[in-house]
Enzyme design. Structure first.
Site, PDB file in Angstrom:
ATOM      1  N   HIS A  97       0.963  -1.336   0.084  1.00 46.57           N
ATOM      2  CA  HIS A  97      -0.026   0.091  -0.169  1.00 46.57           C
ATOM      3  C   HIS A  97       0.753   1.388   0.042  1.00 46.57           C
ATOM      4  O   HIS A  97       1.987   1.119   0.690  1.00 46.57           O
ATOM      5  CB  HIS A  97      -1.000   0.150   1.253  1.00 46.57           C
ATOM      6  CG  HIS A  97      -1.758  -0.977   1.559  1.00 46.57           C
ATOM      7  ND1 HIS A  97      -1.264  -2.328   2.176  1.00 46.57           N
ATOM      8  CD2 HIS A  97      -3.008  -1.232   1.197  1.00 46.57           C
ATOM      9  CE1 HIS A  97      -2.366  -3.068   2.399  1.00 46.57           C
ATOM     10  NE2 HIS A  97      -3.134  -2.497   1.945  1.00 46.57           N
ATOM     11  N   ASP A  99       2.341   1.846   3.409  1.00 48.22           N
ATOM     12  CA  ASP A  99       3.083   0.986   4.148  1.00 48.22           C
ATOM     13  C   ASP A  99       4.630   1.482   3.688  1.00 48.22           C
ATOM     14  O   ASP A  99       5.476   1.516   4.669  1.00 48.22           O
ATOM     15  CB  ASP A  99       3.116  -0.345   3.471  1.00 48.22           C
ATOM     16  CG  ASP A  99       1.666  -1.124   3.309  1.00 48.22           C
ATOM     17  OD1 ASP A  99       1.019  -0.518   4.180  1.00 48.22           O
ATOM     18  OD2 ASP A  99       1.749  -1.926   2.361  1.00 48.22           O
TER      19      ASP A  99
HETATM   20  C1  XLS Z   1      -7.223  -6.783   4.538  1.00 47.37           C
HETATM   21  C2  XLS Z   1      -6.961  -6.879   3.097  1.00 47.37           C
HETATM   22  C3  XLS Z   1      -5.762  -6.131   2.715  1.00 47.37           C
HETATM   23  C4  XLS Z   1      -5.724  -6.087   1.114  1.00 47.37           C
HETATM   24  C5  XLS Z   1      -4.889  -5.029   0.429  1.00 47.37           C
HETATM   25  O1  XLS Z   1      -7.796  -7.669   5.105  1.00 47.37           O
HETATM   26  O2  XLS Z   1      -6.533  -8.501   2.957  1.00 47.37           O
HETATM   27  O3  XLS Z   1      -4.491  -6.473   3.200  1.00 47.37           O
HETATM   28  O4  XLS Z   1      -5.273  -7.210   0.648  1.00 47.37           O
HETATM   29  O5  XLS Z   1      -5.367  -3.876   0.727  1.00 47.37           O
END
Ligand code: XLS
Ligand code: NI
Ligand code: NI
Length: 435
Positions: free
Chosen positions: A100, A103
């Site tokens: 993301h 991140d």
């Molecule tokens: C959360 C989601 C997230 C997505 C990406 O539960 O899995 O991690 O994969 O935003």
């Protein structure tokens, strides 16, 4: 300089190895059905779990030891984390990663500043990718952590918040393009509602579709040819998320003319939360030619939320890989470990054990699946089970050659239909032969 000085390069040593830092089953160059395991499995590490998850839970703060991280919002700290992450990818022999925007670089409460930081960090990531021969499987924008998105981003009742989210998507798409990302994911953690009392569902769905169309249009404009994905999850954090499962996502994509532009990124624990098996979700997606990528993890049957555990269940990995092989394998997608260590596994070396386990579990699943396919009995059973549709009245119904009158006439000329056993238990035994 090494951030994991005590961890050796992880390599394949075979099933008899007792080395906890070795693969027992994942042998990257071994050919299965004529393709290397590396190319079948296309493993990716999730930046948010490896680098940013401090293992806090609703009842307590983080436990993860991250000696390299000064916990500041500085670009320097973000750049250092990237160095640590690429050492991790190298030692794990993982080719891909996912992130993301927030991140990899800090949220600075100001779009211009946050985007400038993102630019600097992605410059560095690009250098690292080239130096370490690593690739970006997909990027995404975090449209759920910041308080401004408390009521949604694409589905926010506030047009200004929607616009902010859209601007963040623009920057995240720029970043993904710059890093040669093979995909871009939308996961709508807050795209849902807490109560319908205050919610105009129709308008919110129209807006969510508008955001996706804006992204598709912008991608065309900048020449981003990666695959867009939408990631279903029924709830958590919100009470109900509109992208609740594969079928709901597909219906939404079709209704809003987005089906040609997005595939599904399916996550095992999200399937479970939706009351489905992962195989169900994959089958629904594959039937619609929309099986794109996988967030590999597993849930805990005794806990009711997204526990994001590393996949160790061989039945699960076998069923996932059976479906992947059946659909001809990943193209832009892969197996992204959207998984975190347990809170008790707080040492850096636990990151390695966790990924080694997940990779070995998928390697075994791949081998078992290929074995089941080569054996052929499972496929043959299913083919035979539907054989009555290949001729006679079955073929006529399938080809729409008969109406209810002809069908009724046919039935009147026939004895009571007989059934053949579904043989579930026999087939379960067959699967166990290969695990
Ligand atoms: C959360 C989601 C997230 C997505 C990406 O539960 O899995 O991690 O994969 O935003
Ligand atoms: Ni996910
Ligand atoms: Ni999840």
């Amino acid at each position: 300089m090494s951030y994991f000085p005590s961890i050796p390069q992880v390599r394949y040593e075979g099933p008899s190895s007792k080395n906890p830092f070795a693969f027992k089953h994942y042998n990257p160059d071994e050919l299965i059905e004529g393709k290397s395991m590396r190319d079948h499995l296309r493993f990716a590490a999730a930046y948010w779990h490896v680098m940013r998850n401090d293992l806090s839970d609703p009842f307590g703060g983080g436990t993860a030891l991250m000696p390299w991280d000064d916990r500041s919002d500085s670009v320097e700290n973000a750049i250092k984390r990237a160095d640590v992450f690429f050492e991790f990818l190298d030692k794990m022999d993982i080719d891909y990663y996912c992130f993301h925007d927030r991140d990899i670089s800090p949220e600075l409460n100001n779009l211009a500043k946050s985007t400038a930081a993102l630019d600097k960090v992605t410059d560095h990531l690009l250098t690292l990718q080239k130096a370490h021969s690593k690739k970006l499987l997909w990027g995404t924008a975090c449209l759920f952590s910041h308080p401004r998105y408390a009521q949604g981003a694409g589905t926010s009742p506030s047009a200004e918040v929607f616009a902010y989210g859209a601007a963040q998507v623009k920057a995240a798409l720029d970043a993904t393009l710059k890093l040669g990302g093979e995909g871009y994911v939308f996961w709508g953690g807050r795209e849902g509602y807490a109560t319908l009392l205050n919610t105009d569902m129709k308008r919110e769905l129209d807006h969510l579709a508008a955001l996706l169309h804006l992204a598709v249009d912008y991608a065309k404009k900048i020449g981003f040819t990666g695959q867009f994905y939408i990631e279903p999850k029924p709830r958590e954090p919100s009470t109900h998320q509109y992208d609740s499962d594969a079928a709901a996502c597909l219906n939404f994509l079709r209704e809003y003319g987005l089906k040609d532009h997005l595939k599904l990124n399916l996550e095992t624990n999200h399937a479970t939360l939706a009351g489905h098996t992962m195989l169900h979700e994959m089958t629904v997606a594959a039937n619609a030619d929309a099986l794109g990528s996988i967030d590999a993890n597993q849930g805990d049957e005794l806990i009711g939320w997204d526990t994001d555990q590393f996949p160790t269940d061989l039945y699960l990995t076998t069923s996932v890989m059976l479906k992947v092989l059946e659909t001809g394998g990943f193209t832009t997608g892969g197996l992204n470990f959207d998984a975190k260590r347990r809170r008790e596994s707080h040492e850096p070396e636990d990151l390695f054990h966790a990924h080694i386990g997940g990779m070995d579990a998928f390697a075994r699943g791949l081998k078992a699946a290929a074995g089941i396919r080569a054996d052929g009995r499972l496929e043959e059973f299913v083919t035979k089970r539907y054989a009555s549709w290949n001729e006679g009245i079955g073929a006529k119904i399938e080809s729409k050659a008969v109406g209810l009158e002809e069908i009724s006439k046919h039935v009147l000329s026939q004895p009571e239909p007989t059934l053949t056993s579904g043989r579930q238990e026999m087939l379960e035994n067959l699967i166990n032969e290969f695990i």
